[in-house]
Write a protein that holds these residues in place. Structure first.
Motif, PDB file in Angstrom:
ATOM      1  N   THR A 332       0.847  -1.193   0.000  1.00  0.00           N
ATOM      2  CA  THR A 332       0.000   0.000   0.000  1.00  0.00           C
ATOM      3  C   THR A 332       0.885   1.246   0.000  1.00  0.00           C
ATOM      4  O   THR A 332       2.103   1.167   0.145  1.00  0.00           O
ATOM      5  CB  THR A 332      -0.871   0.048   1.272  1.00  0.00           C
ATOM      6  OG1 THR A 332      -0.014   0.168   2.409  1.00  0.00           O
ATOM      7  CG2 THR A 332      -1.740  -1.191   1.425  1.00  0.00           C
ATOM      8  N   ARG A 333       0.265   2.388  -0.113  1.00  0.00           N
ATOM      9  CA  ARG A 333       0.967   3.634   0.184  1.00  0.00           C
ATOM     10  C   ARG A 333       1.401   3.594   1.654  1.00  0.00           C
ATOM     11  O   ARG A 333       0.691   3.043   2.500  1.00  0.00           O
ATOM     12  CB  ARG A 333       0.049   4.832  -0.038  1.00  0.00           C
ATOM     13  CG  ARG A 333      -0.427   5.028  -1.467  1.00  0.00           C
ATOM     14  CD  ARG A 333      -1.420   6.185  -1.552  1.00  0.00           C
ATOM     15  NE  ARG A 333      -1.912   6.358  -2.910  1.00  0.00           N
ATOM     16  CZ  ARG A 333      -2.942   5.679  -3.425  1.00  0.00           C
ATOM     17  NH1 ARG A 333      -3.577   4.776  -2.674  1.00  0.00           N
ATOM     18  NH2 ARG A 333      -3.335   5.890  -4.674  1.00  0.00           N
ATOM     19  N   ASP A 334       2.539   4.185   1.945  1.00  0.00           N
ATOM     20  CA  ASP A 334       3.035   4.241   3.329  1.00  0.00           C
ATOM     21  C   ASP A 334       3.019   2.859   3.978  1.00  0.00           C
ATOM     22  O   ASP A 334       2.564   2.673   5.123  1.00  0.00           O
ATOM     23  CB  ASP A 334       2.191   5.218   4.159  1.00  0.00           C
ATOM     24  CG  ASP A 334       2.188   6.619   3.567  1.00  0.00           C
ATOM     25  OD1 ASP A 334       3.259   7.075   3.145  1.00  0.00           O
ATOM     26  OD2 ASP A 334       1.105   7.237   3.531  1.00  0.00           O
ATOM     27  N   ARG A 336       5.317   0.868   5.220  1.00  0.00           N
ATOM     28  CA  ARG A 336       6.030   0.635   6.478  1.00  0.00           C
ATOM     29  C   ARG A 336       5.257   1.187   7.670  1.00  0.00           C
ATOM     30  O   ARG A 336       5.163   0.533   8.719  1.00  0.00           O
ATOM     31  CB  ARG A 336       7.434   1.240   6.437  1.00  0.00           C
ATOM     32  CG  ARG A 336       8.165   1.062   7.760  1.00  0.00           C
ATOM     33  CD  ARG A 336       9.632   1.388   7.741  1.00  0.00           C
ATOM     34  NE  ARG A 336      10.203   1.281   9.063  1.00  0.00           N
ATOM     35  CZ  ARG A 336      10.531   0.138   9.662  1.00  0.00           C
ATOM     36  NH1 ARG A 336      10.362  -1.018   9.027  1.00  0.00           N
ATOM     37  NH2 ARG A 336      11.031   0.115  10.882  1.00  0.00           N
ATOM     38  N   GLU A 337       4.707   2.379   7.528  1.00  0.00           N
ATOM     39  CA  GLU A 337       3.934   2.967   8.624  1.00  0.00           C
ATOM     40  C   GLU A 337       2.773   2.056   8.990  1.00  0.00           C
ATOM     41  O   GLU A 337       2.488   1.828  10.178  1.00  0.00           O
ATOM     42  CB  GLU A 337       3.429   4.353   8.204  1.00  0.00           C
ATOM     43  CG  GLU A 337       2.702   5.119   9.308  1.00  0.00           C
ATOM     44  CD  GLU A 337       1.226   4.773   9.420  1.00  0.00           C
ATOM     45  OE1 GLU A 337       0.696   4.850  10.548  1.00  0.00           O
ATOM     46  OE2 GLU A 337       0.620   4.417   8.393  1.00  0.00           O
TER      47      GLU A 337
END
Length: 430
Positions: A332-334, A336-337
């Motif tokens: 997904t986007r981001d 790691r977060e």
């Protein structure tokens, strides 16, 4: 091929709505318990009988001669040996820091509690060898046990019909790692052998390693007689992906786990119906080209696999936490977060260049992981798995005297006055 479950608009994350295999461990336990009872009472005889019946192999000695492992190393393809040694190096690097130092805490002046981390004395490590002979599981089992300092390590893997021995690569990896005690016993019989012992194999203190539903059931059945790592059964993957994910990658990853076993689970969780459609098309294209297409098709078509449509990525995160996958990919986007917010998973693979198959072999992480939702309460195999915590308590007379009134008060409150007397006998007049 992949059925769809649409949770959009519901906000639902109920476990009962998510894809799961119909066959459960409790049902398998009923099937394998008679064999375990036979092994407990009669040792090797029922092991030989079930091996002849199910594997088509007549066993003499259960233990593999060292000459067979030596010959397997000599015959090992050089490129394969290099890959094995690279895997060993990376797993050692990731697992060495997990060896815990002793912790000494001064609770009060003159009173200390030392927590020692002591390795298990003897372990039995199971390595699957049925539909796929998982030589990589030798590395994942043995390296953490060695780093923990386990003095006695035994490995068991099913005999192959043509040789009567475990898979040659499995034997070679055992030899490379210096494991001399290897047995040609598979499935629940191996778990029973480790738990109860035979004339050739002394009982162990802990059993670890992955396996099918019957191996998992056997481990659950002997838990308490021996320790186990976790219930690492038939493999599963969940992929949380949004519209930035590459459907070619997602399809390849779902297929990669499905080729393990017809009961393997492959689940895509996404808010993007467009991605779901693209993955469906890509799965159909790739399955036709894969070597084990029949096995993969059965796994992807089963009740344990599917696509779950969610409102958004936040909803998807709640769904994968409820599912508690053995392997969870975040594409997904981001990414790691989002990955750092996951609470329930055996291992998390972040972004487009960290596929589960990397973790199966050369990431340095361990691929022996809890399945079937057990990641909600259990961890993957690690060096810490093989360590026991022993607390060492040491107080001076003065420190004990300072604690004595509190001990006496608590003992009286629990109507256990002799507990208090055991302290005052030492501190009277202090």
């Amino acid at each position: 091929m992949l059925k769809r479950i649409d949770l959009r608009g519901s906000g639902d994350v109920a476990r009962g709505l998510l894809p799961r295999a119909r066959f459960d461990v409790a049902a398998a336990m009923a099937e394998i318990q008679p064999l375990l009872d036979e092994i407990a009472h009669h040792g090797a005889a029922p092991i030989r009988a079930v091996t002849a019946e199910r594997d088509g192999v007549t066993l003499g000695d259960l233990r593999v001669p060292e000459s067979a492992s030596t010959a397997a190393v000599r015959a090992l393809d050089p490129a394969l040996r290099e890959a094995v040694e690279q895997s060993i190096t990376r797993v050692r690097a990731a697992h060495a820091p997990q060896r815990r130092p002793d912790l000494v805490t001064e609770v009060v002046p003159g009173g200390t509690v030392t927590e020692r981390f002591v390795p298990v004395d003897r372990v039995g490590l199971y390595v699957p060898g049925g539909l796929a002979a998982l030589a990589s599981s030798v590395v994942m089992n043995v390296v953490p046990a060695q780093l923990a300092g386990v003095p006695q390590i035994a490995v068991s893997s099913p005999p192959q019909r043509d040789t009567g021995l475990p898979d040659a690569t499995i034997l070679a990896v055992c030899r490379i790692l210096g494991v001399e005690e290897v047995y040609a016993v598979g499935g629940p019989a191996a778990i029973g052998m480790f738990a109860y012992g035979t004339d050739e194999c002394r009982p162990v203190d802990m059993i670890t390693g992955p396996g099918n539903i019957y191996v998992t059931a056997a481990k659950r059945a002997v838990r308490g007689i021996v320790g186990i790592d976790a219930e690492a059964g038939t493999t599963e993957i969940a992929v949380l992906a949004d519209d930035t994910a590459d459907p070619v990658h997602v399809a390849a990853d779902l297929i990669s786990q499905a080729e393990h076993d017809p009961e393997a689970a492959s689940v895509l969780v996404t808010p993007s119906e467009g991605l779901a459609d693209a993955v469906d098309a890509e799965v159909k294209r790739q399955v036709d080209r894969t070597r084990h297409s029949q096995r993969v098709t059965i796994a992807l078509s089963g009740p344990q696999s599917g696509v779950v449509l969610v409102d958004d990525v936040e909803h998807g995160l709640a769904v994968v936490d409820a599912y508690a996958a053995e392997h969870l990919e975040i594409q997904t986007r981001d990414a790691r977060e989002l990955a750092m917010r996951v609470r329930n998973a055996g291992a998390v693979f972040v972004g487009p260049y960290s596929p589960v198959s990397l973790g199966d072999y050369c990431a340095g992480s361990n691929h022996i992981l809890p399945t079937a939702g057990c990641a909600r309460h259990s961890s993957g195999l690690s060096t810490a798995t093989f360590l026991r915590s022993i607390q060492v308590v040491e107080y001076t007379r003065e420190a004990l005297a300072a604690a004595a009134p509190h001990v006496v008060t608590l003992a009286e409150a629990e109507n256990l006055p002799a507990h208090g007397a055991a302290v005052t006998a030492r501190t009277a007049g202090a």
